[in-house]
Enzyme design. Structure first.
Site, PDB file in Angstrom:
ATOM      1  N   SER A   9      42.810 113.647  48.666  1.00 52.52           N
ATOM      2  CA  SER A   9      41.451 113.947  49.103  1.00 52.52           C
ATOM      3  C   SER A   9      40.679 112.659  49.336  1.00 52.52           C
ATOM      4  O   SER A   9      40.506 111.853  48.412  1.00 52.52           O
ATOM      5  CB  SER A   9      40.726 114.786  48.049  1.00 52.52           C
ATOM      6  OG  SER A   9      39.337 114.816  48.326  1.00 52.52           O
ATOM      7  N   HIS A  34      43.379 115.564  52.978  1.00 58.54           N
ATOM      8  CA  HIS A  34      42.425 116.617  52.607  1.00 58.54           C
ATOM      9  C   HIS A  34      41.009 116.079  52.799  1.00 58.54           C
ATOM     10  O   HIS A  34      40.670 115.003  52.307  1.00 58.54           O
ATOM     11  CB  HIS A  34      42.657 117.041  51.154  1.00 58.54           C
ATOM     12  CG  HIS A  34      41.883 118.262  50.756  1.00 58.54           C
ATOM     13  ND1 HIS A  34      42.260 119.534  51.143  1.00 58.54           N
ATOM     14  CD2 HIS A  34      40.750 118.412  50.031  1.00 58.54           C
ATOM     15  CE1 HIS A  34      41.403 120.409  50.652  1.00 58.54           C
ATOM     16  NE2 HIS A  34      40.465 119.745  49.985  1.00 58.54           N
ATOM     17  N   ASP A  36      37.076 116.880  52.400  1.00 53.43           N
ATOM     18  CA  ASP A  36      36.094 117.738  51.719  1.00 53.43           C
ATOM     19  C   ASP A  36      34.721 117.638  52.371  1.00 53.43           C
ATOM     20  O   ASP A  36      34.138 116.555  52.443  1.00 53.43           O
ATOM     21  CB  ASP A  36      35.977 117.333  50.246  1.00 53.43           C
ATOM     22  CG  ASP A  36      37.186 117.762  49.434  1.00 53.43           C
ATOM     23  OD1 ASP A  36      37.515 118.960  49.466  1.00 53.43           O
ATOM     24  OD2 ASP A  36      37.793 116.904  48.767  1.00 53.43           O
ATOM     25  N   MET A  38      30.888 118.891  52.125  1.00 54.93           N
ATOM     26  CA  MET A  38      29.875 119.509  51.259  1.00 54.93           C
ATOM     27  C   MET A  38      28.505 119.359  51.910  1.00 54.93           C
ATOM     28  O   MET A  38      28.216 118.324  52.522  1.00 54.93           O
ATOM     29  CB  MET A  38      29.878 118.848  49.886  1.00 54.93           C
ATOM     30  CG  MET A  38      31.224 118.844  49.199  1.00 54.93           C
ATOM     31  SD  MET A  38      31.126 118.111  47.555  1.00 54.93           S
ATOM     32  CE  MET A  38      32.878 117.953  47.167  1.00 54.93           C
ATOM     33  N   HIS A  67      38.316 121.244  54.246  1.00 57.71           N
ATOM     34  CA  HIS A  67      37.835 122.231  53.280  1.00 57.71           C
ATOM     35  C   HIS A  67      36.317 122.296  53.396  1.00 57.71           C
ATOM     36  O   HIS A  67      35.618 121.378  52.978  1.00 57.71           O
ATOM     37  CB  HIS A  67      38.293 121.812  51.871  1.00 57.71           C
ATOM     38  CG  HIS A  67      37.690 122.612  50.766  1.00 57.71           C
ATOM     39  ND1 HIS A  67      37.709 122.191  49.453  1.00 57.71           N
ATOM     40  CD2 HIS A  67      37.058 123.816  50.749  1.00 57.71           C
ATOM     41  CE1 HIS A  67      37.117 123.072  48.690  1.00 57.71           C
ATOM     42  NE2 HIS A  67      36.696 124.067  49.459  1.00 57.71           N
ATOM     43  N   MET A  69      32.905 123.357  52.328  1.00 59.68           N
ATOM     44  CA  MET A  69      32.039 123.857  51.258  1.00 59.68           C
ATOM     45  C   MET A  69      30.627 123.885  51.824  1.00 59.68           C
ATOM     46  O   MET A  69      29.728 123.152  51.392  1.00 59.68           O
ATOM     47  CB  MET A  69      32.148 122.949  50.024  1.00 59.68           C
ATOM     48  CG  MET A  69      33.481 123.087  49.310  1.00 59.68           C
ATOM     49  SD  MET A  69      33.791 121.766  48.119  1.00 59.68           S
ATOM     50  CE  MET A  69      34.621 120.575  49.188  1.00 59.68           C
ATOM     51  N   MET A 138      40.841 126.846  43.829  1.00 61.80           N
ATOM     52  CA  MET A 138      40.098 125.769  43.179  1.00 61.80           C
ATOM     53  C   MET A 138      40.356 125.812  41.678  1.00 61.80           C
ATOM     54  O   MET A 138      40.142 126.839  41.031  1.00 61.80           O
ATOM     55  CB  MET A 138      38.601 125.912  43.454  1.00 61.80           C
ATOM     56  CG  MET A 138      38.197 125.746  44.910  1.00 61.80           C
ATOM     57  SD  MET A 138      38.599 124.106  45.570  1.00 61.80           S
ATOM     58  CE  MET A 138      37.540 123.052  44.572  1.00 61.80           C
ATOM     59  N   PHE A 144      32.014 118.300  43.178  1.00 57.55           N
ATOM     60  CA  PHE A 144      32.171 116.919  42.742  1.00 57.55           C
ATOM     61  C   PHE A 144      33.642 116.596  42.499  1.00 57.55           C
ATOM     62  O   PHE A 144      34.398 117.455  42.028  1.00 57.55           O
ATOM     63  CB  PHE A 144      31.384 116.665  41.440  1.00 57.55           C
ATOM     64  CG  PHE A 144      29.907 116.863  41.587  1.00 57.55           C
ATOM     65  CD1 PHE A 144      29.094 115.840  42.059  1.00 57.55           C
ATOM     66  CD2 PHE A 144      29.324 118.086  41.276  1.00 57.55           C
ATOM     67  CE1 PHE A 144      27.732 116.033  42.212  1.00 57.55           C
ATOM     68  CE2 PHE A 144      27.961 118.291  41.429  1.00 57.55           C
ATOM     69  CZ  PHE A 144      27.160 117.260  41.904  1.00 57.55           C
ATOM     70  N   ASP A 176      43.473 122.712  44.256  1.00 53.99           N
ATOM     71  CA  ASP A 176      42.571 121.562  44.372  1.00 53.99           C
ATOM     72  C   ASP A 176      41.692 121.483  43.135  1.00 53.99           C
ATOM     73  O   ASP A 176      40.970 122.429  42.821  1.00 53.99           O
ATOM     74  CB  ASP A 176      41.699 121.737  45.627  1.00 53.99           C
ATOM     75  CG  ASP A 176      40.728 120.581  45.840  1.00 53.99           C
ATOM     76  OD1 ASP A 176      40.741 119.614  45.062  1.00 53.99           O
ATOM     77  OD2 ASP A 176      39.943 120.654  46.815  1.00 53.99           O
ATOM     78  N   GLY A 177      41.762 120.338  42.448  1.00 54.54           N
ATOM     79  CA  GLY A 177      40.857 120.101  41.326  1.00 54.54           C
ATOM     80  C   GLY A 177      41.565 119.617  40.082  1.00 54.54           C
ATOM     81  O   GLY A 177      42.282 120.384  39.437  1.00 54.54           O
ATOM     82  N   GLY A 178      41.414 118.356  39.769  1.00 52.85           N
ATOM     83  CA  GLY A 178      41.988 117.822  38.533  1.00 52.85           C
ATOM     84  C   GLY A 178      43.499 117.714  38.541  1.00 52.85           C
ATOM     85  O   GLY A 178      44.117 117.619  37.472  1.00 52.85           O
ATOM     86  N   GLY A 198      42.634 113.708  44.297  1.00 54.70           N
ATOM     87  CA  GLY A 198      41.684 112.700  44.747  1.00 54.70           C
ATOM     88  C   GLY A 198      41.734 111.453  43.901  1.00 54.70           C
ATOM     89  O   GLY A 198      42.449 110.498  44.198  1.00 54.70           O
ATOM     90  N   SER A 199      40.994 111.473  42.794  1.00 53.34           N
ATOM     91  CA  SER A 199      40.915 110.288  41.940  1.00 53.34           C
ATOM     92  C   SER A 199      42.262 109.929  41.324  1.00 53.34           C
ATOM     93  O   SER A 199      42.531 108.754  41.040  1.00 53.34           O
ATOM     94  CB  SER A 199      39.873 110.503  40.838  1.00 53.34           C
ATOM     95  OG  SER A 199      40.144 111.676  40.091  1.00 53.34           O
TER      96      SER A 199
END
Length: 221
Positions: A9, A34, A36, A38, A67, A69, A138, A144, A176-178, A198-199
């Site tokens: 991401s 990916h 994002d 927002m 994606h 949002m 998700m 975030f 997606d997420g963590g 992502g991170s």
């Protein structure tokens, strides 16, 4: 044999060097970029629009997975299709007519998908599976980057996998997420085949080392 795809991401990338960042992460083994989006309306954050997608498109040959949002979604879909998106997903809560929004994405030449927040039921899929190319689960609440994986998402991934298998359709199942090296295997075992990180990738000095480590975990599924 399941084909696993890793989708970094760009939300966690260095925006001052975005072209270089996407080139580097693809060279390091990424399958998808990916993207994002927002709007500070549907989610409490503001990120990037079609111009940024258009700017990175010449830098990579891999698919760009947008994606959305945002609410409403229909107005912005054609803009992202023109900007070079290959896949566009949106949240069912953000569309007044989900079937129409999915068809709009496909009419603009992209693959279409729905995104499910931790508390959003999968029943939205009941009447639109014929227009779905991707389901995105998700595993954090959207808005975030850098949040921790919500374990309950594994049950929803498994249920989405069951629905896909019963449909007999070729539908990607993204999470997606963590997502990190230490939980990507659990997500794959639940049924996911596409993993947004992502991170976990952009926050590390060696993108290839992280992606390679993720693939080692996936190879044991």
């Amino acid at each position: 044999m399941t084909t696993f795809r890793i989708a970094p991401s760009i939300l966690s990338a260095d925006f001052a060097r975005l072209g270089e960042e996407v080139r580097n992460v693809v060279a390091s083994g990424a399958d998808i970029i990916h993207f994002d989006v927002m709007d500070n309306h549907y989610v409490p954050n503001l990120t990037v629009g079609p111009l940024v997608c258009q700017a990175i498109r010449p830098h990579v040959q891999v698919p760009i997975d947008v994606h959305l949002m945002v609410k409403p979604v229909d107005r912005i879909i054609p803009d992202f299709a023109k900007a070079g998106a290959n896949i566009i997903t949106f949240h069912p809560e953000a569309s007044d007519h989900i079937d129409r929004s999915l068809q709009l994405i496909r009419d603009n030449g992209c693959k279409a998908g729905l995104v499910f927040n931790p508390a959003t039921p999968l029943s939205y899929l009941d009447h639109v599976m014929d227009k779905i190319d991707m389901i995105l689960i998700m595993s954090v609440n959207p808005g975030f980057g850098g949040q921790s994986f919500i374990p309950q998402a594994l049950k929803k991934i498994a249920e989405a996998r069951r629905r896909i298998d019963e449909s007999g359709r070729d539908i990607m199942l993204e999470v997606d997420g963590g997502i990190k090296i230490d939980n990507i295997k659990a997500a794959a075992e639940a049924g996911a085949d596409t993993f947004v990180a992502g991170s976990a990738i952009f926050g590390q000095p060696d993108y290839k080392a992280v992606i390679d480590a993720m693939r080692v975990q996936l190879a044991s599924v």
